[in-house]
Every structure is written in structure tokens, then in C-alpha cells.
Design an enzyme around this catalytic site. Structure first.
Site, PDB file in Angstrom:
ATOM      1  N   LYS A  80      30.721  31.942  50.402  1.00 21.75           N
ATOM      2  CA  LYS A  80      31.126  32.826  51.587  1.00 21.75           C
ATOM      3  C   LYS A  80      30.545  34.118  51.156  1.00 21.75           C
ATOM      4  O   LYS A  80      30.886  34.635  50.181  1.00 21.75           O
ATOM      5  CB  LYS A  80      32.555  32.490  52.050  1.00 21.75           C
ATOM      6  CG  LYS A  80      32.928  33.365  53.058  1.00 21.75           C
ATOM      7  CD  LYS A  80      34.506  32.947  53.571  1.00 21.75           C
ATOM      8  CE  LYS A  80      35.046  33.776  54.664  1.00 21.75           C
ATOM      9  NZ  LYS A  80      36.352  33.069  54.861  1.00 21.75           N
ATOM     10  N   SER A 155      37.169  32.179  59.643  1.00 21.33           N
ATOM     11  CA  SER A 155      36.136  33.143  59.170  1.00 21.33           C
ATOM     12  C   SER A 155      34.852  32.396  58.378  1.00 21.33           C
ATOM     13  O   SER A 155      34.052  32.995  58.022  1.00 21.33           O
ATOM     14  CB  SER A 155      36.726  34.583  58.492  1.00 21.33           C
ATOM     15  OG  SER A 155      37.172  34.097  57.233  1.00 21.33           O
ATOM     16  N   SER A 179      41.354  30.521  58.101  1.00 25.14           N
ATOM     17  CA  SER A 179      39.924  30.350  57.986  1.00 25.14           C
ATOM     18  C   SER A 179      39.106  29.500  57.147  1.00 25.14           C
ATOM     19  O   SER A 179      37.779  29.321  57.365  1.00 25.14           O
ATOM     20  CB  SER A 179      39.619  31.852  57.353  1.00 25.14           C
ATOM     21  OG  SER A 179      39.841  32.810  58.265  1.00 25.14           O
TER      22      SER A 179
END
Length: 480
Positions: A80, A155, A179
Site C-alpha cells: 500500500k 483506504s 480500511s
């Protein structure tokens, strides 16, 4: 021979270990697939082609020479874009860091590399991870492969989309308010928010910043066994993280093969306080039914939260605003940026409104939020004294079009940005939660459910999640 992009990480690792598949070929084929298909979902922000190919060549030599191989030897993984990979760009989803190059690996990245994994790229995230959808001013929105016009969640939306579109077999996510679980639901993949501290998070200058609400780093994959394999590598204590848990010797892959006979499962369709669309409820209802066939004892039961959904969300925002304000202080003191002044125009309007234009949290408000958090914690703990597992939907809605946030669910008005998530209670409590694909709606969109275990019982979460997967495999649902 099956195509590389369709294989699980576990299968790939076995094929590479036995010499049946070259890590160089694996990396080349996946980089080519990213090049051809990434535009439709916008999953990857950066690919690490040169570094990945060099590492793959070294991995191939190790196989040929008969060297000791790690459990993820030659297996590509995505990181990420909130996390650092040495000598690779980390944007944090913000134009403020468009050209920022990380100097060193985050600890979990070091562990993945030491196990033989090959970092193939960085996945999209909203600015500084502040959002339940994945969109930013750097590369734009990420969509679910099931319908790229609709959200991938956030996210860790880039991670979820990359997995579901066959761009990578393993990806890492992080979770402060849902997330990992939100994109897992929107993209039909499995994600694990491990017990708080299971995967260390080294944060500086404030080593204690991940505590309120609890922030977690965890694995995301197309199969439960793959996520368990990744967790085996990522977990374990780190003296630089004051909250990291000791190694208790659990083999998480072995947990996926366990019987679930007589495990007691509580099923709550709405946690008693959340509105949920009938479509979501119907799909999750059907998915939960299979656990009885697999040997578990399933009963309808709810945690007793002495508060409303709006109270939970208000408390979350109280904690989050303190965390976000601290982040902006770091931008100024560490990076020399001016997000409140000359650099403000580079920020997303929602970031400005949520942080810079909101009132500061008082100590009284902060402590009142702690009382709500305690109520939520007690409700979960009390229920899990009687049951081994709690199952509930992940989201109250299906994936929706980019920018069209829901304002109503089942006739009930909600807060648009986060009111459609059932995830925050478990960031208050730190319990391990698996995000399991429940099935597809009539519109062909993925719907997910949360599998919540007792504190530190990540193995039970993986056992139940794997049992659901065996009874209702989702591997053939992917549009790839």
C-alpha cells in the site's frame, strides 16, 4: 499449465520451489498484466519493475543452486502506498509527496522480503489514508474490477482491486476504521485485520500514535490460506513497537485446515444499531447458513451496545481528528511542509474540510469518546464470552458509483462518508476480524461479511473463514 494470474500465492510458491515455474517469468507476466489492465481499475500507483526483475533473477538462481528458500520465495506482493519500500516512491496518496522516495523498508516489508517475496508495486490509497473510498489528486479513483465505475472501497482500495483483477497474488493493507475490510467487501477478496499488535507498526516520532483508534496492518489475498501464509511471515514482536504482541507459536496456515466442529457462532445482521440494505442482508444470511453444515453452532445474537450508531461514529471522528491533526503537525515539523498555508492548495478539499476547517477536539470530548469506546468494547467482549465468533455484514450497502455517497439506508438517514460501514467498533476494541466474501448481489457486485474473533484468537477467525470458503468458494467469481 494454468496462467500465472489465476494462481494462489500458495500454489505459486510451490511451483517456484519445485522448479516448475520461474520467478522471472512470474514477475514478467504480472508486470505485463498490470501494464495491460491497470488503467481500468487504477489499482497500482507505481510498479517496481526494475527492482522486481532483479530480485526475481536472484530468486531463480537460489532455486537452481538448491539454496534454502523462504515460504514466499519468488511470490510477488503489492504494498500500500502509505508504507515504505526502500528506494521506491511513496506518495501517501498526496500531491505533497508526488516525488518522495523512501529511504528504507517498513518492518513488515523487510519480513516479506526476508521470506522471499518480491515487491512488484505500490497500490492506490486516498490522501494519507483518510477515506473509505480510494481517490486522490495524484492518480484519481480506484474502482472494483466487478464494475470499475463503482468504488473499490478504502483506504486499501488499490490492494483489493489489484487482487480481484489478477494483477498480484498477495497485497498488504492497513486498517484504522475499516480500511482492510471495506475494500475486501467491495472487491470480493479476503482480508484480515489481525489482533492489534499482531503485525508490528513502527511509528515515529510518536510510537504510541496507533493506539486510538487501534490501527492494524494485515494481509489481503484471494484465498484465506494465502492470507494466513502472509500473516505467518508478517507477525511477531518488534521492540520498536510498544504494542507488538509476543510470538505465541501459532501456525496460521494450519489454522485454516482446522475443524470448526462445535464452535459457537453469533450472527448479528446489523449489530442492532446499523441500517443494512435488504440485498446485503440476504446475501450474508445465505452465506452464514453454510457454517451449520460445516459443523459450527450458529445462533442469532447481538452485542449489547448502550449507544447509537451515530454515537460510535462521533467517537470515531473525535479520535481520528486528534490523529489527523498530529499527522499535519508531522508534515510541518518533519517534512518542512506548510499544509495550513502555501501547500494547502495541493490537498483534497475533503482533507481540508475534515482536518483544517474542523474545530479542535477538547480533552473533555476525547474522554467522553473513551466512554463510548468502553461501551462498545464491553458489548463485544460480553458476547464473545458466550460465543467463539461473531459474524456481521461489513458494509450496509453494495459498492456505489464514484462520488455518489449514500445518504439513506433502508429509509434511515446516514452520515455519507462513513455511515455505511459496520467496521469502526472493532477498531475501538482491537479484536481480530476477517473480511470474508459472502457472495454477489443480483447486480453482480461483491458483498462481504466480518468474522470477529476473541482477543488474540486470530487462528479461530482464520479457521471459520476457511470453512466458509470451502463451503462457498469465491475464486470463480473474479472477472479476470
Amino acid at each position: 499449465m494454468p496462467k500465472t494470474h489465476t494462481l494462489s500465492a500458495t500454489h505459486l510458491a510451490q511451483e517456484i520451489r519445485t522448479g516448475n515455474r520461474s520467478p522471472v517469468t512470474v514477475v514478467d507476466e504480472l508486470l505485463d498484466r498490470i501494464d495491460r489492465y491497470n488503467d481500468r481499475t487504477n489499482a497500482f500507483v507505481t510498479t517496481t519493475a526494475e527492482q522486481a526483475r532483479q530480485t526475481a533473477q536472484e530468486a531463480e538462481r537460489a532455486v537452481v543452486e538448491g539454496n534454502a528458500l523462504g515460504p514466499l520465495h519468488g511470490v510477488p506482493v503489492a504494498i500500500k502506498d502509505l508504507n515504505n519500500v526502500a528506494n521506491i516512491r511513496t506518495t501517501f496518496g498526496s500531491r505533497l509527496f508526488e516525488n518522495h522516495i523512501a529511504e528504507e523498508d517498513d518492518e513488515f516489508v523487510r519480513r516479506l522480503k526476508a521470506a522471499g517475496a518480491i515487491v512488484i508495486g505500490k497500490t492506490n490509497t486516498p490522501e494519507f489514508g483518510l477515506g473509505c473510498t480510494t481517490d486522490n489528486l495524484t492518480v484519481g479513483p480506484t474502482g472494483t474490477p466487478f464494475d470499475p465505475t463503482k468504488i473499490a472501497g478504502g483506504s486499501s482500495g488499490g490492494a483489493g482491486a489489484a487482487l480481484a483483477d489478477g494483477l498480484v497474488p498477495l497485497a498488504q493493507g492497513s486498517d484504522t476504521g475499516g480500511s482492510i475490510r471495506t475494500p475486501s467487501s467491495c472487491c470480493g477478496v479476503f482480508g484480515l485485520k489481525p489482533s492489534f499488535g499482531r503485525v508490528p507498526r513502527v511509528s515515529r516520532p510518536n510510537a504510541f500514535s496507533d493506539h486510538t483508534p487501534f490501527s492494524h496492518t494485515g494481509p489481503m489475498a484471494r484465498t484465506v490460506a494465502d492470507a494466513a501464509l502472509m500473516l505467518n511471515v508478517m507477525s511477531g514482536p518488534d521492540p520498536d513497537d510498544p504494542f507488538s504482541l509476543p510470538d505465541d507459536g501459532t501456525d496460521y496456515v494450519a489454522a485454516t485446515e482446522r475443524s470448526i466442529d462445535n464452535l459457537r457462532v453469533a450472527y448479528s445482521p446489523d449489530l442492532q444499531i446499523y441500517p443494512v440494505e435488504s440485498t446485503v442482508r440476504d446475501v450474508v444470511d445465505e452465506a452464514v447458513e453454510v457454517l451449520s453444515d460445516a459443523g459450527a453452532v450458529v445462533e442469532y445474537a447481538n452485542p449489547e451496545f448502550d449507544c447509537k450508531q451515530t454515537d460510535v461514529l462521533d467517537a470515531f471522528y473525535t479520535f481520528a481528528k486528534v490523529l489527523w491533526e498530529s499527522l499535519f503537525d508531522n508534515l510541518e515539523t518533519i517534512y518542512g511542509l506548510d499544509p495550513r498555508g502555501t501547500d494547502k492548495e495541493k490537498l483534497r478539499p475533503v482533507t481540508v474540510k475534515t482536518i483544517l476547517e474542523s474545530e479542535s477536539v477538547t480533552t473533555q470530548e476525547y474522554k467522553r469518546a473513551d466512554v463510548t469506546r468502553t461501551t462498545v468494547y464491553e458489548g463485544i467482549v460480553d458476547l464473545l464470552r458466550e460465543y467463539d465468533i461473531l459474524i456481521t455484514p461489513t458494509l450496509g450497502v453494495q459498492p456505489f458509483p464514484h462520488g455518489e455517497f449514500p445518504t439513506m439506508i433502508d429509509g434511515i438517514e446516514i452520515e455519507p462518508l462513513r455511515g455505511w460501514l459496520l467496521t469502526q467498533p472493532f477498531n475501538f476494541s482491537g479484536h481480530p476480524v476477517g473480511a470474508v466474501p459472502a457472495g454477489l448481489s443480483e447486480d453482480g457486485l461483491p458483498i462481504g461479511m466480518q468474522v470477529v474473533g476473541r482477543r488474540h484468537a486470530d487462528d479461530d477467525v482464520l479457521a471459520i473463514s476457511a470453512a466458509i470458503e470451502r463451503e462457498r468458494p469465491w475464486i470463480h467469481d473474479y472477472p479476470m
